[in-house]
Enzyme design. Structure first.
Site, PDB file in Angstrom:
ATOM      1  N   HIS A 125      44.042 110.932  31.424  1.00 20.43           N
ATOM      2  CA  HIS A 125      45.206 110.862  32.307  1.00 20.43           C
ATOM      3  C   HIS A 125      44.844 111.446  33.675  1.00 20.43           C
ATOM      4  CE1 HIS A 125      48.481 109.850  29.398  1.00 20.43           C
ATOM      5  NE2 HIS A 125      47.547 110.259  28.550  1.00 20.43           N
ATOM      6  N   GLU A 148      46.574 111.484  36.353  1.00 22.57           N
ATOM      7  CA  GLU A 148      47.729 112.143  36.980  1.00 22.57           C
ATOM      8  C   GLU A 148      47.948 113.555  36.442  1.00 22.57           C
ATOM      9  OE1 GLU A 148      49.557 110.369  33.266  1.00 22.57           O
ATOM     10  OE2 GLU A 148      47.864 109.973  34.615  1.00 22.57           O
ATOM     11  N   CYS A 205      45.423 105.341  29.278  1.00 26.48           N
ATOM     12  CA  CYS A 205      45.655 105.639  27.866  1.00 26.48           C
ATOM     13  C   CYS A 205      46.222 104.400  27.166  1.00 26.48           C
ATOM     14  CB  CYS A 205      46.553 106.871  27.725  1.00 26.48           C
ATOM     15  SG  CYS A 205      46.522 107.626  26.081  1.00 26.48           S
TER      16      CYS A 205
END
Length: 200
Positions: free
Chosen positions: A177, A179, A79
């Site tokens: 993202h 994660e 990001c």
């Protein structure tokens, strides 16, 4: 075991990225000392923060970080951590690292930010073994490189295709993202760690 250094910009919660990388088999250090980032075996630029705020933290070591990127250090940008690799951003006034030529632009959409799950279209090896291409996004800006060869993936939002995945040298950058993207995100991070180990 791969040693990953996460750059702490002083904003956001880095715990989820650290935990995800550790679960994928990496040894992880989080540091706000950008000199340590320049000495890292592998760099991770996390995905929380505003462009100028992040660059304020990085600018004192900008040249050394850029030298490491050009020398081929494996690096993951997520990001905002991907966006800072470009020349600059419509979000801020400070220059970016300039590793990838081009600018970060505001999404041309009615509903901003794009927040939630979206499909990534890419045939890059970083997505090997990932059948479910839904990844989690939360952003109002996207990278628009003039180096078109760095664009390796897209997503469609409000009828427009946006570039959201990038590769240059040993840098891997995602607008999504990983994660926060469940099993698909974990496999993506596993693929990155395997790639980074092979690049050392």
């Amino acid at each position: 075991m791969l040693n990953v250094t996460i750059a702490d910009y002083g904003v956001g919660n880095l715990h989820s990225l650290r935990r995800a990388l550790e679960r994928c088999g990496a040894n992880v250090e989080v540091t706000s000392d950008m000199r340590k980032v320049t000495e890292a075996e592998c760099i991770a630029f996390p995905g929380v923060g505003a462009f100028d705020k992040v660059m304020e933290s990085i600018l004192p070591e900008k040249d050394d970080i850029l030298d490491r990127l050009r020398s081929g250090i494996p690096c993951l940008g997520i990001c905002i951590g991907m966006q800072i690799l470009m020349d600059g951003s419509d979000e801020g006034r400070l220059p970016g690292l300039g590793f990838i030529n081009g600018r970060v632009e505001r999404l041309k959409a009615k509903q901003i930010p794009q927040m939630g799950w979206n499909t990534v279209v890419s045939d890059d090896p970083m997505f090997d073994g990932i059948d479910n291409r839904f990844f989690y996004f939360t952003h109002s800006y996207y990278g628009n490189p003039t180096e078109r060869s760095t664009i390796k993936g897209y997503c469609e939002y409000e009828g427009i295709d946006y570039s959201i995945f990038f590769r240059k040298g040993n840098f891997v950058g995602s607008q999504f993202h990983p994660e926060k993207s469940s099993r698909s995100g974990m496999r993506f991070l596993e693929n990155f760690i395997q790639f980074a180990e092979g690049a050392l």
